[in-house]
Design a protein around this motif. Sequence first.
Motif, PDB file in Angstrom:
ATOM      1  N   THR A  15       0.815  -1.196   0.000  1.00 49.15           N
ATOM      2  CA  THR A  15       0.000   0.000   0.000  1.00 49.15           C
ATOM      3  C   THR A  15       0.853   1.252   0.000  1.00 49.15           C
ATOM      4  OG1 THR A  15      -1.789   1.162   1.148  1.00 49.15           O
ATOM      5  CG2 THR A  15      -0.158   0.072   2.523  1.00 49.15           C
ATOM      6  N   TYR A  16       0.274   2.332  -0.513  1.00 48.43           N
ATOM      7  CA  TYR A  16       0.874   3.651  -0.379  1.00 48.43           C
ATOM      8  C   TYR A  16       0.059   4.487   0.604  1.00 48.43           C
ATOM      9  CZ  TYR A  16      -2.822   4.800  -3.691  1.00 48.43           C
ATOM     10  OH  TYR A  16      -4.040   4.934  -4.308  1.00 48.43           O
ATOM     11  N   ASP A  17      -0.993   3.902   1.165  1.00 48.72           N
ATOM     12  CA  ASP A  17      -1.855   4.588   2.122  1.00 48.72           C
ATOM     13  C   ASP A  17      -1.553   4.039   3.509  1.00 48.72           C
ATOM     14  OD1 ASP A  17      -3.858   5.629   3.711  1.00 48.72           O
ATOM     15  OD2 ASP A  17      -5.448   5.300   2.236  1.00 48.72           O
ATOM     16  N   ARG A  47      -2.912   4.367   6.187  1.00 48.03           N
ATOM     17  CA  ARG A  47      -4.080   4.056   7.010  1.00 48.03           C
ATOM     18  C   ARG A  47      -4.624   2.658   6.738  1.00 48.03           C
ATOM     19  NH1 ARG A  47      -6.706   9.468   4.822  1.00 48.03           N
ATOM     20  NH2 ARG A  47      -5.801   8.441   3.025  1.00 48.03           N
ATOM     21  N   VAL A  52       6.201   8.105   1.460  1.00 43.40           N
ATOM     22  CA  VAL A  52       5.214   7.078   1.106  1.00 43.40           C
ATOM     23  C   VAL A  52       3.924   7.750   0.652  1.00 43.40           C
ATOM     24  CG1 VAL A  52       3.874   5.126   1.950  1.00 43.40           C
ATOM     25  CG2 VAL A  52       6.236   5.429   2.717  1.00 43.40           C
ATOM     26  N   GLY A  53       3.432   7.350  -0.518  1.00 46.75           N
ATOM     27  CA  GLY A  53       2.183   7.910  -1.020  1.00 46.75           C
ATOM     28  C   GLY A  53       2.141   7.888  -2.537  1.00 46.75           C
ATOM     29  N   TRP A  93       1.904  10.471  -5.778  1.00 46.52           N
ATOM     30  CA  TRP A  93       2.232  11.855  -6.087  1.00 46.52           C
ATOM     31  C   TRP A  93       2.014  12.106  -7.572  1.00 46.52           C
ATOM     32  CZ3 TRP A  93       4.069  14.541  -1.779  1.00 46.52           C
ATOM     33  CH2 TRP A  93       4.517  13.758  -0.704  1.00 46.52           C
ATOM     34  N   VAL A  98       4.451   6.542  -7.375  1.00 42.53           N
ATOM     35  CA  VAL A  98       3.852   5.817  -6.255  1.00 42.53           C
ATOM     36  C   VAL A  98       4.990   5.185  -5.460  1.00 42.53           C
ATOM     37  CG1 VAL A  98       2.267   4.001  -5.536  1.00 42.53           C
ATOM     38  CG2 VAL A  98       1.769   5.335  -7.594  1.00 42.53           C
ATOM     39  N   ARG A 133       5.423   2.830  -2.202  1.00 43.78           N
ATOM     40  CA  ARG A 133       4.589   1.971  -1.362  1.00 43.78           C
ATOM     41  C   ARG A 133       5.451   0.997  -0.567  1.00 43.78           C
ATOM     42  NH1 ARG A 133       0.659  -0.264  -5.367  1.00 43.78           N
ATOM     43  NH2 ARG A 133       1.486   1.216  -6.832  1.00 43.78           N
ATOM     44  N   ARG A 192       0.885  15.384  -3.343  1.00 42.82           N
ATOM     45  CA  ARG A 192       0.333  14.125  -2.840  1.00 42.82           C
ATOM     46  C   ARG A 192      -1.140  14.035  -3.231  1.00 42.82           C
ATOM     47  NH1 ARG A 192       1.909  10.762   1.282  1.00 42.82           N
ATOM     48  NH2 ARG A 192       3.406  12.282   2.090  1.00 42.82           N
ATOM     49  N   GLY A 202      -2.657  10.741  -2.867  1.00 44.18           N
ATOM     50  CA  GLY A 202      -3.110   9.550  -2.174  1.00 44.18           C
ATOM     51  C   GLY A 202      -2.115   9.142  -1.126  1.00 44.18           C
ATOM     52  N   GLY A 203      -2.623   8.533  -0.051  1.00 47.37           N
ATOM     53  CA  GLY A 203      -1.735   8.073   1.005  1.00 47.37           C
ATOM     54  C   GLY A 203      -1.734   9.011   2.185  1.00 47.37           C
TER      55      GLY A 203
END
Length: 199
Positions: A28-30, A32, A48-49, A51, A72, A74, A196, A198-199
Amino acid sequence: MSSDTENPLGPPPWLNAPPVEPYPYEDTYDLRTGPDLHPALLGLLPFVGMWRGRGQGGFPEPEDYDFAQEIVIRHDGRPFLMYESRAWRLDAESKPAGPAVRELGFWRPVLVNGRPGDEMEATMMTQTGVLELYLGKATGTRLEMATDAIVRSPSGAEVTGGHRLFGIVDGALLYAHEMSGNGQALSPHLSARLLRVGG
């Protein structure tokens, strides 16, 4: 083994095995979701995320050009990051004008007695037949590294060296990539600012 040679041990167990299920582990790059970030990567957490943004390319092209890019970064819970970049050229009206460089890689903090310091190793590979090994340091929101070794396929691009600087500035991912090759010393190759998404 030729098809007319009989294997005295019988067929290998995988030969007639049923299809496997989908890959059972998540990356994952998220932060959470998915596995916990490995403690060795805490120093790289800001990167991490997912972009996206714009940049400018130069050497070895004869003229500078504009591009858009998605990066990305991750993890899958182990002590390394996976890096993937997709870029596409932009025309004078900022419309997509064709795909540009794609790149895959891994960033690894160097562990000393099981603990990470600021030393980094990275492998980066492009569709141009070039594989680069980078060594460098990650301090705070800055990652700087230079090539230690380069492998090229027989028809690969003539790359002889590289230097990369990544940083998080005001929440954006900025980078500058210099390259040497074709008889020329390190020269600006790519630079961009990505936000960013995502993530």
